[in-house]
Enzyme design. Structure first.
Site, PDB file in Angstrom:
ATOM      1  N   GLU A  70      -8.076  -0.550   2.587  1.00 57.62           N
ATOM      2  CA  GLU A  70      -6.818  -0.864   3.447  1.00 57.62           C
ATOM      3  C   GLU A  70      -5.657  -0.923   2.176  1.00 57.62           C
ATOM      4  OE1 GLU A  70      -6.085  -4.249   5.709  1.00 57.62           O
ATOM      5  OE2 GLU A  70      -4.031  -3.781   5.276  1.00 57.62           O
ATOM      6  N   GLU A  73       6.248   1.439  -1.139  1.00 61.92           N
ATOM      7  CA  GLU A  73       5.933   0.407  -0.655  1.00 61.92           C
ATOM      8  C   GLU A  73       6.488  -0.733  -1.875  1.00 61.92           C
ATOM      9  OE1 GLU A  73       2.142  -0.923   0.232  1.00 61.92           O
ATOM     10  OE2 GLU A  73       2.790  -2.433   1.651  1.00 61.92           O
ATOM     11  N   CYS A 116       0.687  -6.530   5.180  1.00 61.90           N
ATOM     12  CA  CYS A 116       0.357  -5.393   5.011  1.00 61.90           C
ATOM     13  C   CYS A 116       1.053  -4.372   6.251  1.00 61.90           C
ATOM     14  CB  CYS A 116      -1.295  -4.998   5.622  1.00 61.90           C
ATOM     15  SG  CYS A 116      -2.274  -6.473   5.221  1.00 61.90           S
ATOM     16  N   GLY A 132      -5.946  -4.102  -0.954  1.00 64.96           N
ATOM     17  CA  GLY A 132      -5.163  -4.180  -2.013  1.00 64.96           C
ATOM     18  C   GLY A 132      -4.129  -2.902  -2.199  1.00 64.96           C
ATOM     19  N   SER A 133      -4.014  -2.871  -3.452  1.00 69.16           N
ATOM     20  CA  SER A 133      -2.986  -1.743  -3.967  1.00 69.16           C
ATOM     21  C   SER A 133      -3.607  -0.320  -3.871  1.00 69.16           C
ATOM     22  CB  SER A 133      -2.311  -2.003  -5.173  1.00 69.16           C
ATOM     23  OG  SER A 133      -3.394  -1.736  -6.143  1.00 69.16           O
ATOM     24  N   GLY A 173      -7.126   0.957  -5.343  1.00 63.88           N
ATOM     25  CA  GLY A 173      -7.945   1.624  -4.085  1.00 63.88           C
ATOM     26  C   GLY A 173      -8.391   2.980  -4.097  1.00 63.88           C
TER      27      GLY A 173
END
Lengths: 530, 530
Positions: free
Chosen positions: A259, A388, A296, A237-238, A242
């Site tokens: 991740e 991102e 991703c 996730g974000s 995270g």
């Protein structure tokens, strides 16, 4: 509409002391879906973790074959309910039923589960090491507590917290799973949990092998990942969420695999830029726009050298970006988050070439957006310029010269992937040799002449990379059996009496096919003792 | 006496802006040794990390053979300076010259370095995976920055930050090392750094392959382990310091491997207690008193069932403890720390059976101390009753019945080891089956009929375990090549042109002996492509 039940300790039941409720959204219509889901309290967390611990204890006497049967049966259950899954996932995520959901992601998901089943049955994943002269033997084994899985919004099937890669890897390694649904697709996750629970009961696994909660307040999420009885956590996730979960788990000494963010830089070297600009521009757009850019491994950063070829390439890429209709985003926050990402990029000197606005229409959408920035500006604040923007948003960096290309590679953060397009006849080999080693250590997967989207589920895959792409550079979230290594502990047996040893490290090879490292050689044979 | 130089970027030089100085102590005489060492500032940290990063870049083009030559040459240099090393280590730690330092620990150290050299040369450690049909290939590679190593006080050779297991593992995996000396034996570490540096230059390695600083203020230690250019950290030492370093490294997303505290519980089951109490009591004392009890795997906790056999066993153990003269401890803080540990135990209900006081004599010493506690008291506060007193201090827990033995196993924290003594003819098998699975998940290495001290340096060894024994349950600090896996990253190559691939994953097996996983089978063959 009544409140949807959670699945705790084998019962579909009302969430205990639920602290709030929520609804999923149909992003194609910007409308709430009717089902109402609970935000679980710490009570649900406590109950699930305790039941998960009990299930982990029971799994100790469960054979790998039984776990394999469960994973296979689960895959079959998913196939039996494919239509239902595709329908609700489409409503909850706006991802296309065909080919994406029904013909790509669903088969990938059942394939992962079957690969996991096969790995469990094969047992080679546990990396049995036997030193016959000292009679010390070791193997990897389950963690002794449930694995909490937090799934992302962008793959409602293949990364689903209750069916995706982390689920498959954790279960195949012998751990129960507590799935925390992604709140954008709770209905999809509920069907997976039903299918998984049914499969677990049909194959005689503990009743808390699979548990499901839908949502937690942050503080209760921290409780879950740091609980003394939890085994580990898998999170996709974000970075925002995270990093906070990581802090809570780290403080408790609990493994957590994350991740998070990745802009997946693509370096188009001068020879390739000259040789096949149209082809590469097309590939870049195709990769950038897959899943409305919400992958991703979406290439959010491309690097070329400044000059005519670079400008011409920009023009070609820009044409693709502006000619194509924006796709519907996964949720309500999509346009807002993309706008925030773009604002950060422009604040630091990037210019919008095309796009830049929320798109009109019935659903949540944002214009395909291409930006440009100079190498100097990039290097002035590389971290900000790697923000991102989770959509079809790509920043093209124009490097002054080879030295600056190298410096840009040096400024790249930890990423899942990084790639190079180079001249087919070797014109770029000199530059490649200078820049590739710099990029190599920043990324998990290095590509040549290929865009990063499309993650093959094979043993050699690394869907991982240095922080902040993930939390540890040595593990992958995709690829069986490698992904399983996140969810186990190293167990050594020193002079343990032979009949008490796990079958995998007894003298006789338990499957005849299992690979074991005996006295320094990998073999499928039995231990030969003098 | 002038200030001892640090080794930074290939130069033995004055510490820059050193913030303080310190001297080592001769624990056998309670006297400061004459040499004066600097406490380095953040400037030394910055310089060492930057030079380490440069060395890591240079190592990319260094062959594994060259690294192997370095490790071998280093082992030879150590042997050439063995007398000198034994003399100063004896002065700094009071460990016996013979057999401990000269005939046990020094050969173990050079053996580890040679095993690491052999692993580097063999290359199988890098776990090459090749999927020929997708042309995706992966292997583990170095981290791209130096590894910081913090060594413990108790093994001045075998765990020395500049010669021990972490050093050997990090270097063999292709990383430069920044050694932070243990402050109890800076002189020993300096000689190792000289021998290592000389070996690195003789074999053509980067000048910052080996660097040495002696001491840091805590804040500068945090800087080191969290520095953006550091690769990872290996730490062996106290939980107090380890947890703080872990927090700093975790926050920066930098891998850190810790070996902290462990009481290494030994369960003596009723049949064994009845069958061979004298033998086990003798083994227990021998293991407890090794190195004056200052071993990571020292059995600080033993569990028996209450009753006559248990009381008689206690008597036998107590005789050994009181009959033997306490040995000199490693340093000035030894007696104070042991006293604090014992106070915590007695505060929580443990009673001293024998010992309990600082011992008289010229050196730092503490009486061999045996304590007892009921199972009820243990279970009332298991964490406090697992306080590690780093010396010959053991707590015997008397469990009411089998159920309570099991409950005690459940209350054990993460430990390096845990063991069972059981009846040779199987009288304890029922209890073992109930209790062993509970203990299994709490420890890295499970033993049968054997004390935990004595850590064989073999591939199957796990000198690791769940938190708080270490920071991650999947890694070991001892055993080549497994220990190397802490100091590398997973590198995947997706359609990378063949001539650009590292030799280890090209079609041809680079050594002919290297083990690789090709299309699912471990083999030493080349890749056969259709």
């Amino acid at each position: 509409m009544s409140l949807q039940p959670v699945l705790i300790d084998g019962n579909w039941e009302r969430s205990e002391n639920s602290v709030d409720t929520f609804q999923a959204v149909n992003p194609a219509e910007k409308r709430d879906l009717p089902e109402i889901y609970p935000v679980s309290s710490a009570d649900d967390v406590e109950r699930a973790v305790a039941a998960g611990k009990e299930a982990a204890d029971q799994l100790r006497s469960t054979s790998p074959e039984q776990i394999a049967d469960f994973l296979t049966k689960f895959a079959e259950n998913i196939e039996a309910r494919a239509k239902e899954l595709v329908k609700i996932a489409n409503l909850e995520t706006a991802l296309a039923k065909e080919p994406r959901l029904a013909s790509v992601e669903l088969p990938r998901t059942t394939n992962q589960l079957r690969q996991a089943a096969s790995a469990a049955r094969d047992r080679s994943w546990c990396h049995a090491i036997i030193d016959s002269h000292t009679n010390i033997r070791s193997k990897f084994g389950p963690l002794g507590g449930a694995v909490a899985v937090f799934g992302p919004n962008n793959f409602p099937f293949a990364f689903n917290s209750c069916a995706g890669g982390d689920f498959a890897a954790a279960a195949a390694a012998g751990n129960p799973v507590i799935a925390k649904a992604n709140t954008s697709h709770p209905g999809t996750t509920k069907i997976f949990a039903q299918a998984a629970f049914d499969a677990s009961q049909a194959t005689g696994l503990p009743k808390a092998m699979v548990q499901l909660i839908y949502r937690l307040k942050p503080a209760d999420g921290f409780k879950l990942v740091s609980h003394p009885l939890i085994g580990a956590t898998g999170f996709t996730g974000s970075k925002y969420a995270g990093v906070k979960l990581k802090e809570a788990a780290d403080r408790a000494g609990k493994p957590i695999y994350l991740e998070m963010s990745s802009v997946n830089p693509v370096f188009v070297l001068p020879g390739a830029l000259r040789e096949r600009p149209s082809e590469i521009a097309e590939e870049l757009y195709a990769s950038c726009s897959l899943g409305a850019g919400q992958f991703c491994t979406n290439p959010g950063l491309a690097v070329v050298q400044a000059g005519e070829d670079g400008e011409s390439f920009l023009g070609k890429v820009s044409e693709h970006f502006s000619a194509n209709t924006p796709q519907t985003l996964l949720g309500r926050n999509g346009p807002r988050d993309i706008r925030a990402g773009i604002e950060m990029l422009t604040k630091k000197g990037a210019e919008i070439v095309t796009g830049g606005q929320e798109a009109d229409g019935p659903g949540y959408a944002f214009q395909n957006t291409l930006l440009r920035v100079s190498g100097d500006a990039f290097l002035a604040d590389p971290e900000a310029l790697q923000t991102e923007a989770f959509g079809t948003v790509t920043l093209l960096v124009f490097a002054r010269d080879t030295e600056q290309v190298k410096a840009i590679a040096g400024g790249v953060e930890g990423n899942l992937t990084g790639g190079f397009y180079t001249h087919t006849q070797g014109d770029d080999d000199d530059i490649y040799e200078q820049v590739a080693p710099v990029l190599r250590e920043k990324v998990g997967r290095l590509l040549n002449d290929k865009m990063p989207t499309g993650v093959a589920v094979v043993p050699s895959m690394n869907h991982g990379g240095p922080y902040p792409a993930t939390g540890h550079p040595g593990f992958t979230a995709v690829g069986i059996p490698a992904a399983m290594m996140r969810f186990c502990a190293l167990h050594c047996y020193d002079e343990v009496r032979h009949h008490r040893l796990p079958a995998e490290i007894q003298d006789k090879n338990p499957t005849r096919n299992m690979w074991r490292l005996i006295d320094g050689s990998w073999t499928q044979k039995d231990v030969e003792r003098e």
